[in-house]
Write a protein that holds these residues in place. Structure first.
Motif, short mmCIF file in Angstrom:
data_model
loop_
_atom_site.label_atom_id
_atom_site.label_comp_id
_atom_site.label_asym_id
_atom_site.label_seq_id
_atom_site.Cartn_x
_atom_site.Cartn_y
_atom_site.Cartn_z
N PHE A 36 0.80 -1.22 0.00
CA PHE A 36 0.00 0.00 0.00
C PHE A 36 0.83 1.27 0.00
CE2 PHE A 36 -2.54 -3.36 1.88
CZ PHE A 36 -3.75 -3.23 1.21
N GLY A 37 2.13 1.13 -0.19
CA GLY A 37 2.99 2.30 -0.25
C GLY A 37 3.59 2.64 1.11
N THR A 38 4.33 3.75 1.12
CA THR A 38 5.07 4.18 2.31
C THR A 38 4.60 5.56 2.73
OG1 THR A 38 7.00 2.91 1.56
CG2 THR A 38 7.37 4.57 3.27
N SER A 39 4.52 5.77 4.02
CA SER A 39 4.08 7.06 4.55
C SER A 39 5.10 8.15 4.27
CB SER A 39 3.85 6.94 6.06
OG SER A 39 3.63 8.20 6.64
N LEU A 40 4.65 9.29 3.76
CA LEU A 40 5.54 10.43 3.56
C LEU A 40 5.98 11.03 4.89
CD1 LEU A 40 3.66 12.28 0.67
CD2 LEU A 40 5.74 10.92 0.48
N ARG A 41 5.15 10.86 5.90
CA ARG A 41 5.40 11.51 7.19
C ARG A 41 6.38 10.74 8.04
NH1 ARG A 41 1.74 11.00 11.66
NH2 ARG A 41 0.37 10.01 10.14
N THR A 42 6.22 9.40 8.12
CA THR A 42 7.05 8.60 9.03
C THR A 42 8.01 7.65 8.32
OG1 THR A 42 5.39 6.84 9.17
CG2 THR A 42 5.19 8.69 10.72
N GLY A 43 7.76 7.37 7.04
CA GLY A 43 8.60 6.41 6.33
C GLY A 43 8.21 4.97 6.58
N GLU A 44 7.15 4.73 7.39
CA GLU A 44 6.68 3.37 7.65
C GLU A 44 5.78 2.89 6.51
OE1 GLU A 44 5.51 2.31 11.91
OE2 GLU A 44 5.18 4.48 11.88
N PRO A 45 5.63 1.58 6.38
CA PRO A 45 4.63 1.08 5.43
C PRO A 45 3.24 1.55 5.84
CG PRO A 45 6.16 -0.68 6.05
CD PRO A 45 6.45 0.49 6.94
N ALA A 46 2.46 1.97 4.87
CA ALA A 46 1.12 2.50 5.18
C ALA A 46 0.24 1.45 5.82
CB ALA A 46 0.48 3.02 3.90
N SER A 47 0.36 0.20 5.38
CA SER A 47 -0.46 -0.87 5.94
C SER A 47 -0.16 -1.08 7.43
CB SER A 47 -0.24 -2.18 5.18
OG SER A 47 1.14 -2.53 5.19
N THR A 48 1.11 -0.92 7.82
CA THR A 48 1.48 -1.08 9.24
C THR A 48 0.82 -0.02 10.10
OG1 THR A 48 3.62 -2.02 8.59
CG2 THR A 48 3.41 -1.19 10.85
N MET A 49 0.80 1.22 9.64
CA MET A 49 0.17 2.30 10.39
C MET A 49 -1.33 2.10 10.50
SD MET A 49 2.29 5.58 8.91
CE MET A 49 1.45 6.71 10.03
N VAL A 50 -1.95 1.63 9.41
CA VAL A 50 -3.40 1.43 9.43
C VAL A 50 -3.77 0.28 10.36
CG1 VAL A 50 -5.38 0.76 8.04
CG2 VAL A 50 -3.73 2.40 7.14
N MET A 51 -3.06 -0.83 10.27
CA MET A 51 -3.39 -1.98 11.11
C MET A 51 -3.09 -1.72 12.58
SD MET A 51 -4.75 -3.84 8.93
CE MET A 51 -5.12 -5.18 10.06
N ARG A 52 -2.20 -0.77 12.86
CA ARG A 52 -1.96 -0.39 14.25
C ARG A 52 -3.09 0.46 14.81
NH1 ARG A 52 3.12 1.30 13.81
NH2 ARG A 52 2.57 3.48 13.42
N ALA A 53 -3.73 1.25 13.95
CA ALA A 53 -4.81 2.13 14.42
C ALA A 53 -6.18 1.47 14.34
CB ALA A 53 -4.82 3.41 13.59
N PHE A 54 -6.35 0.51 13.45
CA PHE A 54 -7.67 -0.06 13.22
C PHE A 54 -8.26 -0.78 14.43
CE2 PHE A 54 -10.87 -2.54 10.82
CZ PHE A 54 -11.45 -1.49 10.14
N PRO A 55 -7.48 -1.55 15.20
CA PRO A 55 -8.06 -2.21 16.38
C PRO A 55 -8.69 -1.26 17.37
CG PRO A 55 -5.94 -3.20 15.86
CD PRO A 55 -6.09 -1.99 14.98
N ALA A 56 -8.13 -0.05 17.52
CA ALA A 56 -8.72 0.91 18.46
C ALA A 56 -10.12 1.32 18.02
CB ALA A 56 -7.81 2.14 18.58
N THR A 57 -10.31 1.49 16.71
CA THR A 57 -11.64 1.82 16.20
C THR A 57 -12.60 0.65 16.36
OG1 THR A 57 -10.76 3.40 14.60
CG2 THR A 57 -12.93 2.51 14.14
N LEU A 58 -12.14 -0.57 16.08
CA LEU A 58 -13.00 -1.74 16.24
C LEU A 58 -13.40 -1.95 17.69
CD1 LEU A 58 -11.35 -4.35 13.82
CD2 LEU A 58 -13.38 -2.94 13.45
N GLN A 59 -12.46 -1.73 18.62
CA GLN A 59 -12.79 -1.87 20.04
C GLN A 59 -13.83 -0.84 20.46
OE1 GLN A 59 -9.06 -1.53 22.09
NE2 GLN A 59 -8.32 -3.53 21.41
N LEU A 60 -13.64 0.39 20.01
CA LEU A 60 -14.58 1.45 20.37
C LEU A 60 -15.96 1.18 19.77
CD1 LEU A 60 -15.09 4.21 21.69
CD2 LEU A 60 -14.32 5.27 19.56
N ALA A 61 -16.01 0.86 18.47
CA ALA A 61 -17.30 0.61 17.81
C ALA A 61 -17.96 -0.65 18.34
CB ALA A 61 -17.09 0.51 16.30
N GLY A 62 -17.19 -1.72 18.57
CA GLY A 62 -17.76 -2.96 19.06
C GLY A 62 -18.33 -2.83 20.46
N THR A 63 -17.57 -2.21 21.36
CA THR A 63 -18.05 -2.01 22.73
C THR A 63 -19.29 -1.13 22.74
OG1 THR A 63 -15.78 -2.18 23.53
CG2 THR A 63 -17.40 -1.24 25.03
#
Length: 329
Positions: free
Chosen positions: A76-103
């Motif tokens: 999915f490409g690389t972040s211009l801001r951090t240099g990390e893989p974009a998929s890594t940043m998304v998968m790190r943030a996605f569980p927080a949204t799922l936890q909030l929405a699920g609860t």
């Protein structure tokens, strides 16, 4: 069931492609990223080098083709801001949204079932009017207004809860959950109330009452299962909308989820992260819709897909009956 799943996957392929295409084009309309990542004194050569290093010097169709090719290979490409893989940043943030929405959704369903069932026991009674009034208010109030009001009252004035972030004690969950929960509780309570009123008037419920079944048993063992199917469909749609609508709530409360990541990526013109966040969210919503449809089919057998075997059995029944009649003659 597998035929149904394959058909749903094929039906969702085109919308996913449209989502990727739309986000890719709209993201680049936000402006040139070099204006944010390079100093004001940057020369034209520095801007050209920045564009070449990030593949932004290619024609738009070439950038799009490269992105589609990368998505097919889970790149999915690389972040211009951090240099990390974009998929890594998304998968790190996605569980927080799922936890909030699920609860939030689980609590909303429990509260809505309790209050909706309570209101349905005596239609047009005091309880019904109270529940209906608060349900309509909860469904109509905007999330951002509730969030700001909650911060002002409980975080700033009373200082009972934190204004933003996530702490270990769980106090930071209260305001985001309460904000997101109001609308689903209001809508689901009305759905459950209407379904329960209809079901409680059915003949089999009257038979259960005549046999001495208590009110609690009638509601939990007889009425609630049949009244749950419409509420499940609405709850699924509300969950999908909650994942999308979490962008505003997560931004207000500083919740480290996918919504806040999208807003940050838009403001910082981090194209790869924004595209990955939208695509993965769209895939998650697609999978959630399939789970909802399967759950609805389990609750209501009338909507289950008919298999070829059942069709052939149904089609062969009249013929077999004719053969039996001929043999009897």
């Amino acid at each position: 069931m597998w035929t149904y799943l394959r058909r749903r996957i094929l039906q969702s392929a085109l919308p996913l492609v449209a989502v990727i295409l739309g986000v890719f084009v709209l993201a680049r309309l936000t402006g040139d990223p070099s204006n944010l990542y390079l100093p004001l004194s940057a020369t034209d050569q520095m801007r050209e080098d920045f564009a070449a290093a990030n593949g932004l010097d290619q024609p738009i169709w070439k950038q799009m083709a490269d992105y589609f090719w990368g998505v097919l290979h889970l790149d999915f490409g690389t972040s211009l801001r951090t240099g990390e893989p974009a998929s890594t940043m998304v998968m790190r943030a996605f569980p927080a949204t799922l936890q909030l929405a699920g609860t939030t959704m689980l609590l909303a369903i429990v509260i809505a079932v309790v209050f909706g069932s309570w209101a349905a026991l005596k239609p047009n009674g005091i309880a019904d009017r109270i529940v209906s009034f608060f349900a309509m208010v909860a469904a109509a109030v905007p999330d951002f207004w509730v969030a700001i009001l909650g911060i002002w009252i409980f975080a700033i004035t009373l200082q009972w809860l934190p204004t933003s972030g996530v702490d270990a004690g769980g106090a930071s969950w209260v305001l985001p959950i309460a904000t997101l929960m109001l609308r689903p509780v209001g809508v689901l309570a009305q759905i459950v109330r209407g379904s329960m009123v209809t079901v409680l008037g059915q003949p089999y419920v009257k038979v259960a009452k005549s046999r001495g079944a208590g009110q609690l048993r009638i509601v939990t063992h007889h009425a609630l299962r049949n009244a749950a199917a419409p509420a499940l469909t609405v709850a699924g749609d509300l969950t999908v909308g909650m994942i999308n609508g979490a962008v505003i709530v997560e931004t207000i409360f500083g919740w480290p989820g996918i919504g806040k990541l999208m807003i940050d990526s838009i403001l910082q013109r981090d194209f790869a992260v924004l595209q990955a966040a939208v695509l993965i969210t769209a895939i998650a919503i697609f999978l959630l819709n399939i789970v909802i449809d399967m759950g609805y089919a389990l609750l209501d057998p009338r909507v289950r897909p008919v298999t070829k075997q059942r069709k052939s059995m149904a089609g062969g029944a009249p013929e077999n009956k004719k053969k039996e009649e001929a043999a009897d003659v």
